[in-house]
Design a protein around this motif. Structure first.
Motif, mmCIF file in Angstrom:
data_model
loop_
_atom_site.group_PDB
_atom_site.id
_atom_site.type_symbol
_atom_site.label_atom_id
_atom_site.label_comp_id
_atom_site.label_asym_id
_atom_site.label_seq_id
_atom_site.Cartn_x
_atom_site.Cartn_y
_atom_site.Cartn_z
ATOM 1 N N TRP A 1 0.840 -1.207 0.000
ATOM 2 C CA TRP A 1 0.000 0.000 0.000
ATOM 3 C C TRP A 1 0.871 1.252 0.000
ATOM 4 C CZ3 TRP A 1 -0.893 3.442 4.327
ATOM 5 C CH2 TRP A 1 -1.861 4.406 4.067
ATOM 6 N N LEU A 2 1.923 1.266 0.806
ATOM 7 C CA LEU A 2 2.831 2.407 0.844
ATOM 8 C C LEU A 2 3.557 2.582 -0.496
ATOM 9 C CD1 LEU A 2 4.333 2.027 4.437
ATOM 10 C CD2 LEU A 2 2.714 3.770 3.633
ATOM 11 N N ALA A 3 3.905 1.461 -1.135
ATOM 12 C CA ALA A 3 4.556 1.549 -2.446
ATOM 13 C C ALA A 3 3.628 2.186 -3.473
ATOM 14 C CB ALA A 3 4.982 0.151 -2.908
ATOM 15 N N HIS A 4 2.368 1.765 -3.478
ATOM 16 C CA HIS A 4 1.405 2.359 -4.407
ATOM 17 C C HIS A 4 1.127 3.821 -4.065
ATOM 18 C CE1 HIS A 4 0.468 -1.827 -5.683
ATOM 19 N NE2 HIS A 4 0.163 -1.219 -6.807
ATOM 20 N N LEU A 5 1.096 4.146 -2.797
ATOM 21 C CA LEU A 5 0.913 5.540 -2.404
ATOM 22 C C LEU A 5 2.080 6.381 -2.912
ATOM 23 C CD1 LEU A 5 -0.618 7.729 -0.847
ATOM 24 C CD2 LEU A 5 0.623 7.022 1.214
ATOM 25 N N GLY A 6 3.301 5.854 -2.761
ATOM 26 C CA GLY A 6 4.464 6.565 -3.271
ATOM 27 C C GLY A 6 4.402 6.767 -4.773
ATOM 28 N N ALA A 7 3.924 5.743 -5.500
ATOM 29 C CA ALA A 7 3.797 5.866 -6.950
ATOM 30 C C ALA A 7 2.760 6.922 -7.327
ATOM 31 C CB ALA A 7 3.421 4.513 -7.551
ATOM 32 N N ALA A 8 1.662 6.974 -6.580
ATOM 33 C CA ALA A 8 0.626 7.966 -6.861
ATOM 34 C C ALA A 8 1.152 9.381 -6.635
ATOM 35 C CB ALA A 8 -0.601 7.700 -5.993
ATOM 36 N N VAL A 9 1.873 9.572 -5.542
ATOM 37 C CA VAL A 9 2.452 10.890 -5.256
ATOM 38 C C VAL A 9 3.468 11.265 -6.341
ATOM 39 C CG1 VAL A 9 3.882 12.191 -3.628
ATOM 40 C CG2 VAL A 9 2.031 10.726 -2.778
ATOM 41 N N PHE A 10 4.248 10.275 -6.775
ATOM 42 C CA PHE A 10 5.221 10.517 -7.851
ATOM 43 C C PHE A 10 4.510 10.964 -9.118
ATOM 44 C CE2 PHE A 10 7.558 8.977 -11.564
ATOM 45 C CZ PHE A 10 8.807 9.540 -11.359
ATOM 46 N N TRP A 11 3.397 10.292 -9.462
ATOM 47 C CA TRP A 11 2.644 10.647 -10.658
ATOM 48 C C TRP A 11 2.095 12.068 -10.566
ATOM 49 C CZ3 TRP A 11 -2.756 11.557 -11.134
ATOM 50 C CH2 TRP A 11 -3.216 11.685 -12.451
ATOM 51 N N VAL A 12 1.602 12.443 -9.394
ATOM 52 C CA VAL A 12 1.086 13.796 -9.206
ATOM 53 C C VAL A 12 2.188 14.827 -9.436
ATOM 54 C CG1 VAL A 12 0.178 15.405 -7.485
ATOM 55 C CG2 VAL A 12 -0.788 13.103 -7.665
#
Length: 471
Positions: A39-50
């Motif tokens: 979940w933290l990895a996906h959260l990091g990816a989402a923040v990166f995309w933003v």
């Protein structure tokens, strides 16, 4: 995973690699602690995309990232909890079915569509693979990527090539069938010249400077004295009309302006539309215009519209954007009824920009889909590239004219017919010869059946694992 998020730095093969490694991590971890890290990895990816896409970061965006990451974690958790309780064949389907189901649920329950969270958009340039979305929708590519990850981990755990060979056969079958479709069934119809025009950067910057004086936002622009804003707005309109005349003289039968091409106060909107109607009549063309109407009515303070005008100067439709961008647009959404009209150049349809990120909305019986759009430098290219999926899914050609972004025209198999970058020229124009007849796809007929089948299969596998686990 940072290079497979649907952004400008995507690398297609990265979308096939990261699920293998994350799934391996999950299988070697405790179920719930492993899920937390995923979940933290996906959260990091989402923040990166933003950040990569230069999207304004606010509380709504962060809440969306948290929720999307949680949904994207579910396939990994399901695999961790269920796969070891099942025989090899159903165990191999837990993760791919979960990936497809999660991607589908994101478009159903969230306001983000396929803008984020869809692995299919990372494969927009792989035309043989892309053809599968004409049958399954975008969920088919997510399923295949998940299937490869699950199979690789199965072979990793216990070297047995039977499962690997089956997976390879499935993947090759999809690629061969897609390649055959491209080679043996290309568009056969006659074509029509379509031009997309955007206002020049000079008049666009002048108008932006004028509107930025009103610090109270859209309501302030709506209430401003007409004499203070109208000259800059008229300069943009005149520029667009001149470009329209030029492209019509060059042979264009359909001309499309981008989203918010015309910016006008509500009281001045009839005059702006009348000028466009007169131009369509004089040039004998179909003219699609994007209009941003500034109104003093709160809370939207205006409308985001697209109008299609025929060669007689008649307005055939006035379509309002159905999916305002979460966190940045406050328009009152339209009814989501995609307009379609029959013309000598096939059935024309229209949506606006972000609407094209919602597959259910894009399932429309049309031959040519017009998509006026308005992006920005960091995201325009990536957003337009995703539109290739909609063209293949719907079986129609698609023309996306993007103000301050990358414009492109695609045929119904995803081939790029023309492209133009707003930031590479002072006057962005897109011209393409577009097939006037589309085709009906399986996905257009059966809708999201494949996604629902994945949800049903996942539910059945879960029951099997819980009631009759493998010894």
């Amino acid at each position: 995973m940072l290079f497979a998020v649907g952004g400008r730095w995507d690398i297609a093969v990265a979308a096939w690699i990261f699920p293998v490694l994350l799934l391996r991590f999950t299988r070697l971890s405790r179920a719930w602690s492993g899920a937390l890290w995923i979940w933290l990895a996906h959260l990091g990816a989402a923040v990166f995309w933003v950040q990569e896409s230069a999207i304004g970061f606010n509380a709504l965006v962060f809440a969306g990232a948290l929720a999307l990451a949680a949904v994207q974690t579910l396939p990994f958790l399901a695999d961790r909890l269920l796969a070891h309780r099942l025989r090899p064949a159903p165990a191999a389907l837990v993760f791919p079915a979960g990936v497809a189901a999660a991607e589908f649920l994101i478009t159903v329950v969230s306001p983000f569509g396929t803008a984020y969270g869809s692995l299919a958009v990372t494969q927009h340039a792989d035309l043989p693979l892309l053809q599968v979305v004409s049958v399954t929708g975008p969920w088919g590519i997510g399923f295949l990527i998940g299937y490869v990850a699950s199979t690789v981990n199965r072979v990793w755990d216990r070297p047995s090539w039977r499962g690997g060979l089956v997976c390879l056969a499935v993947l090759l079958s999809v690629l061969v069938a897609g390649g055959a479709r491209l080679v043996f069934f290309p568009p056969q119809s006659t074509t029509v010249r379509i031009a997309g025009v955007s206002p020049s950067r000079t008049v666009t910057e002048r108008l932006r400077t004028t509107l930025d004086r009103y610090t109270d936002g859209q309501g302030g622009v709506a209430a401003a004295p007409v004499a203070a804003v109208r000259p800059a707005m008229t300069a943009v309109e005149d520029d667009l009309l001149a470009s329209t005349r030029r492209e019509a003289a060059a042979g264009a039968k359909i001309v499309i302006w981008p989203e918010n091409a015309v910016r006008t106060q509500e009281s001045q909107e009839p005059a702006a539309i009348a000028a466009a109607r007169a131009q369509a009549r004089r040039s004998g063309i179909y003219l699609e215009i994007g209009v941003r109407v500034y109104s003093t009515t709160a809370p939207a303070y205006g409308r985001d519209e697209a109008l299609l005008i025929d060669p007689r100067g008649t307005v055939l439709w006035t379509y309002q954007k159905a999916h305002p961008v979460p966190g940045s647009e406050r328009y009152t959404p339209g009814d989501g009824q995609v307009p379609v009209v029959r013309t000598p150049y096939g059935r024309l349809a229209d949506v606006i920009c972000y609407d094209a990120d919602f597959p259910a909305l894009m399932r429309t019986r049309a031959d040519i889909m017009l998509v006026p759009a308005h992006d920005w430098k960091e995201y325009g290219g990536a957003h337009t590239a995703k539109a290739a999926l909609a063209a293949v899914e719907g079986g129609y050609s698609l023309i996306r004219q993007d103000a301050e972004g990358v414009s492109a025209a695609y045929d119904d198999e995803g081939r790029v017919l023309a492209t133009a970058d707003y930031f590479a020229t002072g006057q962005q124009t897109t011209a393409a010869y577009v097939p006037v007849r589309g085709g009906t796809t399986v996905y257009d007929r059966v809708g999201d059946t494949s996604a629902w089948l994945c949800l049903g299969a996942l539910a059945a596998i879960t029951v099997t694992a819980l009631v009759r686990p493998r010894r």
